[in-house]
Every structure is written in C-alpha cells, then in structure tokens.
Scaffold this motif. Structure first.
Motif, mmCIF file in Angstrom:
data_model
loop_
_atom_site.group_PDB
_atom_site.id
_atom_site.type_symbol
_atom_site.label_atom_id
_atom_site.label_comp_id
_atom_site.label_asym_id
_atom_site.label_seq_id
_atom_site.Cartn_x
_atom_site.Cartn_y
_atom_site.Cartn_z
ATOM 1 N N GLY A 65 0.805 -1.222 0.000
ATOM 2 C CA GLY A 65 0.000 0.000 0.000
ATOM 3 C C GLY A 65 0.836 1.269 0.000
ATOM 4 N N LEU A 66 1.919 1.281 0.784
ATOM 5 C CA LEU A 66 2.678 2.532 0.966
ATOM 6 C C LEU A 66 3.149 3.093 -0.379
ATOM 7 C CD1 LEU A 66 3.425 4.125 3.516
ATOM 8 C CD2 LEU A 66 5.673 3.063 3.453
ATOM 9 N N ARG A 67 3.614 2.209 -1.256
ATOM 10 C CA ARG A 67 4.104 2.587 -2.589
ATOM 11 C C ARG A 67 3.047 3.303 -3.419
ATOM 12 N NH1 ARG A 67 3.095 -0.932 -6.451
ATOM 13 N NH2 ARG A 67 2.713 -2.406 -4.759
ATOM 14 N N ASN A 68 1.775 3.080 -3.089
ATOM 15 C CA ASN A 68 0.691 3.655 -3.885
ATOM 16 C C ASN A 68 0.239 5.033 -3.419
ATOM 17 O OD1 ASN A 68 0.218 1.390 -5.656
ATOM 18 N ND2 ASN A 68 -0.448 0.311 -3.826
ATOM 19 N N LEU A 69 0.759 5.476 -2.282
ATOM 20 C CA LEU A 69 0.291 6.760 -1.754
ATOM 21 C C LEU A 69 0.970 7.916 -2.478
ATOM 22 C CD1 LEU A 69 0.312 6.073 2.103
ATOM 23 C CD2 LEU A 69 -1.456 5.574 0.413
ATOM 24 N N ALA A 70 0.218 9.005 -2.652
ATOM 25 C CA ALA A 70 0.796 10.195 -3.273
ATOM 26 C C ALA A 70 1.962 10.689 -2.411
ATOM 27 C CB ALA A 70 -0.277 11.275 -3.407
ATOM 28 N N ASP A 71 1.840 10.534 -1.092
ATOM 29 C CA ASP A 71 2.893 10.965 -0.170
ATOM 30 C C ASP A 71 3.119 9.834 0.848
ATOM 31 O OD1 ASP A 71 4.494 12.136 1.727
ATOM 32 O OD2 ASP A 71 3.260 13.934 1.955
ATOM 33 N N TRP A 72 4.042 8.925 0.507
ATOM 34 C CA TRP A 72 4.228 7.744 1.367
ATOM 35 C C TRP A 72 4.782 8.126 2.739
ATOM 36 C CZ3 TRP A 72 9.006 6.510 3.316
ATOM 37 C CH2 TRP A 72 10.121 7.025 2.657
ATOM 38 N N GLU A 73 5.530 9.244 2.795
ATOM 39 C CA GLU A 73 6.090 9.647 4.092
ATOM 40 C C GLU A 73 4.968 10.078 5.046
ATOM 41 O OE1 GLU A 73 8.857 12.355 2.218
ATOM 42 O OE2 GLU A 73 10.502 11.182 3.070
ATOM 43 N N GLN A 74 3.948 10.718 4.485
ATOM 44 C CA GLN A 74 2.779 11.090 5.284
ATOM 45 C C GLN A 74 2.059 9.828 5.776
ATOM 46 O OE1 GLN A 74 1.628 13.533 6.762
ATOM 47 N NE2 GLN A 74 -0.515 13.030 7.139
ATOM 48 N N GLY A 75 1.995 8.801 4.918
ATOM 49 C CA GLY A 75 1.388 7.533 5.331
ATOM 50 C C GLY A 75 2.125 6.952 6.536
ATOM 51 N N LEU A 76 3.442 7.017 6.494
ATOM 52 C CA LEU A 76 4.247 6.486 7.599
ATOM 53 C C LEU A 76 4.050 7.319 8.872
ATOM 54 C CD1 LEU A 76 6.041 4.015 7.466
ATOM 55 C CD2 LEU A 76 7.979 5.506 6.943
ATOM 56 N N ARG A 77 3.957 8.637 8.701
ATOM 57 C CA ARG A 77 3.696 9.503 9.874
ATOM 58 C C ARG A 77 2.363 9.130 10.522
ATOM 59 N NH1 ARG A 77 6.474 13.537 6.886
ATOM 60 N NH2 ARG A 77 4.615 14.124 5.732
ATOM 61 N N GLU A 78 1.355 8.857 9.673
ATOM 62 C CA GLU A 78 0.052 8.478 10.210
ATOM 63 C C GLU A 78 0.128 7.134 10.931
ATOM 64 O OE1 GLU A 78 -1.669 11.082 10.661
ATOM 65 O OE2 GLU A 78 -3.522 10.326 9.762
ATOM 66 N N MET A 79 0.899 6.208 10.381
ATOM 67 C CA MET A 79 1.047 4.909 11.050
ATOM 68 C C MET A 79 1.641 5.112 12.445
ATOM 69 S SD MET A 79 2.425 2.495 7.930
ATOM 70 C CE MET A 79 2.384 0.921 8.806
ATOM 71 N N ARG A 80 2.652 5.966 12.521
ATOM 72 C CA ARG A 80 3.289 6.230 13.813
ATOM 73 C C ARG A 80 2.301 6.905 14.765
ATOM 74 N NH1 ARG A 80 5.493 9.687 17.212
ATOM 75 N NH2 ARG A 80 7.563 9.304 18.068
ATOM 76 N N LEU A 100 4.903 -4.102 4.282
ATOM 77 C CA LEU A 100 5.327 -5.107 3.296
ATOM 78 C C LEU A 100 5.143 -4.502 1.905
ATOM 79 C CD1 LEU A 100 5.917 -8.047 2.196
ATOM 80 C CD2 LEU A 100 3.479 -8.521 2.511
ATOM 81 N N ASP A 101 6.154 -4.644 1.060
ATOM 82 C CA ASP A 101 5.976 -4.140 -0.310
ATOM 83 C C ASP A 101 7.039 -4.723 -1.236
ATOM 84 O OD1 ASP A 101 4.972 -2.541 -2.492
ATOM 85 O OD2 ASP A 101 4.350 -1.055 -1.010
ATOM 86 N N GLU A 111 6.289 0.814 -12.608
ATOM 87 C CA GLU A 111 6.340 2.282 -12.675
ATOM 88 C C GLU A 111 6.301 2.882 -11.258
ATOM 89 O OE1 GLU A 111 6.744 3.890 -15.470
ATOM 90 O OE2 GLU A 111 6.450 5.958 -14.788
ATOM 91 N N SER A 112 5.396 2.384 -10.431
ATOM 92 C CA SER A 112 5.283 2.942 -9.077
ATOM 93 C C SER A 112 6.517 2.590 -8.249
ATOM 94 C CB SER A 112 4.015 2.452 -8.383
ATOM 95 O OG SER A 112 3.983 1.040 -8.351
ATOM 96 N N LEU A 113 7.069 1.408 -8.474
ATOM 97 C CA LEU A 113 8.258 1.000 -7.713
ATOM 98 C C LEU A 113 9.460 1.886 -8.054
ATOM 99 C CD1 LEU A 113 9.623 -0.997 -5.766
ATOM 100 C CD2 LEU A 113 9.888 -2.587 -7.684
#
Ligand SMILES: C[S@@+](CC[C@H](N)C(=O)[O-])C[C@H]1O[C@@H](n2cnc3c(N)ncnc32)[C@H](O)[C@@H]1O
Length: 241
Positions: free
Chosen positions: A131-146, A158-159, A199-201
């Motif tokens: 999922g993280l790879r698909n986010l427009a802003d993966w760093e924001q996704g990680l901040r939200e997880m934290r 996992l990716d 492409e996303s990777l």
C-alpha cells in the motif's frame, strides 16, 4: 516509461483509485498468479513480525480485499481494515460474509491512509501491505502509522523491494516489465493495470528509504527483512514507549 495509472502529484490518488476499481474483481487471482502464490507466505511473515497478541487492536491500512486483516483477526486481534477503494472493500466484505468458520470478522472501513480517521495512539499493531508505494505521499502515510500506534505499538510495512544486487534487480525488473503486464492484459484487458507495479516502484524509496524514514520519525528497533534477495521486503519499527 509512462503508465496511465501513474501520475505524480494531485491526480495520483484518482488514478490509483481508478486502477483498483478496474481490477478489484480479479485482484486475488492475479496476486496468486503473478507471485506463484508466494504473497500468502510473505503476508504470513508480516503477521508474525507484528508479534500478534490476542485481544490487542490492529489497523491494516490499504487493506484491499482483506488478506492481512483476516490473518490478524485469526490471531485474535480486534482488527480494522481501511482502504479508499469501495470496490476492493466490497470484495473484502463479501469474503467476511462467506468465510467459515467465523471468528469476529475485521471491521472494513473506507478512508484515506494519509489522513487516518482515528485518534493518536489507538492501535497496538499498524500494518500496510503493498500500500505505501501507492500513496501520493508515502512519508505522510508512515507519519500516520506512527501517530495512531500506541507507545510500544509495532509498525510493519510489506511491499515490493529493490534488490541491492544489480543482476538480480535487472532480472526481477524484467519480470515486472514484460511478464506481469501480460497478466493484466489477459485477465483485465489492460497491460497498464499491472505495468503500474514497476512504474510505481521506480518512484518509490523502497526498503532502505522506508527504514531511513522510520528512524527519522523516532521509531525504535527499526529493521528490514529482505525476502527473495530483496525483491520483497518487510520494514519493522516500534513506537517508543
Ligand atoms: C496493491 S493493493 C494491496 C491490498 C492488500 N493490502 C494486499 O496486500 O493484498 C493496494 C491498496 O491500496 C489502496 N490505496 C491506495 N491508496 C490509498 C489511500 N491513499 N488510502 C487508502 N487506501 C489506498 C488501494 O485501493 C488498494 O486496495
């Protein structure tokens, strides 16, 4: 390389939503075919890494059709699966309705992984699989997880990864470039649905970048578990107590 489901910036989320709406009905089948069934093992590794404890609360972001959410529920965790694609969630809910025997099913909700609709420190386990790879802003996704993890809570990502061995990486990228899109064409009538993975990777920081960001966010016990020589990877971190 260009792919109609990948666009940086503002239209990223709409393209990704369109992609998963197009493939939801065939998603599970293609996953089994393109990974030769191995994604089931990789997801089991993810669940083991969360150190699941019955009675704890888990959040699975970008849950899709629910594999990880169901697995966490089977371990006795009270689990929420969140995704922004209604067609993917429909498959997950159908699976929940038909799965037997029935442990308490995960609660599947629609939402954005970049703005998680839960208060701080709500979960003991927070996962995101492919999922993280698909986010427009993966760093924001990680901040939200934290943010939504409790002190001592485990975060696991996992990716697809980027192998450090150049030859292995070339072979694997060739598989993603030439074979996987063909499955998209065969089963969804569109090569781009699965050409999107490579492409996303290419635009994603992958395991090393995610580990760096986890450390930057102050997570503890940060580590990377490479699978298949780094073709797949798990990132682990713990929110400090
Ligand atoms: C490749 S699927 C992964 C599904 C599942 N986690 C798995 O491992 O099989 C990616 C999922 O991420 C979801 N997604 C992408 N961006 C999202 C976002 N910003 N918020 C919530 N879900 C998102 C998609 O709808 C899709 O269901």
């Amino acid at each position: 390389m260009s792919n109609k489901y990948y666009a940086p910036g503002e239209s990223r989320a709409d393209r990704v939503r369109g992609l998963f709406a197009a493939i939801a009905g065939r998603y599970d089948l293609i996953n089994d075919l393109q990974s030769f069934g191995l994604h089931r093992y990789w997801k089991r590794r993810l669940v083991r890494l969360t150190q699941p404890q019955a009675g704890q609360r888990a959040l699975d972001l970008c849950c899709g059709t629910g594999d990880v959410a169901f697995a966490l529920t089977r371990q006795g965790l009270e689990t929420v699966g969140l995704d922004f694609s209604e067609p993917m969630l429909e498959v997950a809910r159908r699976r929940a309705a038909t799965s037997a025997p029935k442990p308490a099913a995960p609660n599947f909700i629609q939402g954005d992984a970049q703005q998680v609709p839960f208060p701080d420190a709500s979960f003991d386990v927070v996962t995101i699989s492919y999922g993280l790879r698909n986010l427009a802003d993966w760093e924001q996704g990680l901040r939200e997880m934290r943010r939504v993890a409790r002190p001592g809570g485990r975060l696991v990502v996992l990716d697809f990864g980027k192998p450090s061995n150049a030859l292995w990486r070339s072979l694997y990228f060739a598989y993603l470039q030439y074979c996987v899109p063909w499955l998209g064409w065969l089963l969804c009538g569109d090569r781009d649905t699965h050409g999107y993975i490579l492409e996303s990777l290419r635009h994603y920081a992958a395991q090393d970048g995610v580990a760096r960001k986890m450390r930057e966010l102050g997570l503890e016990q940060v580590r990377v578990v490479n699978l298949m020589g780094g073709m797949m990877s798990l990132n682990f971190g713990v929110r400090p107590a």
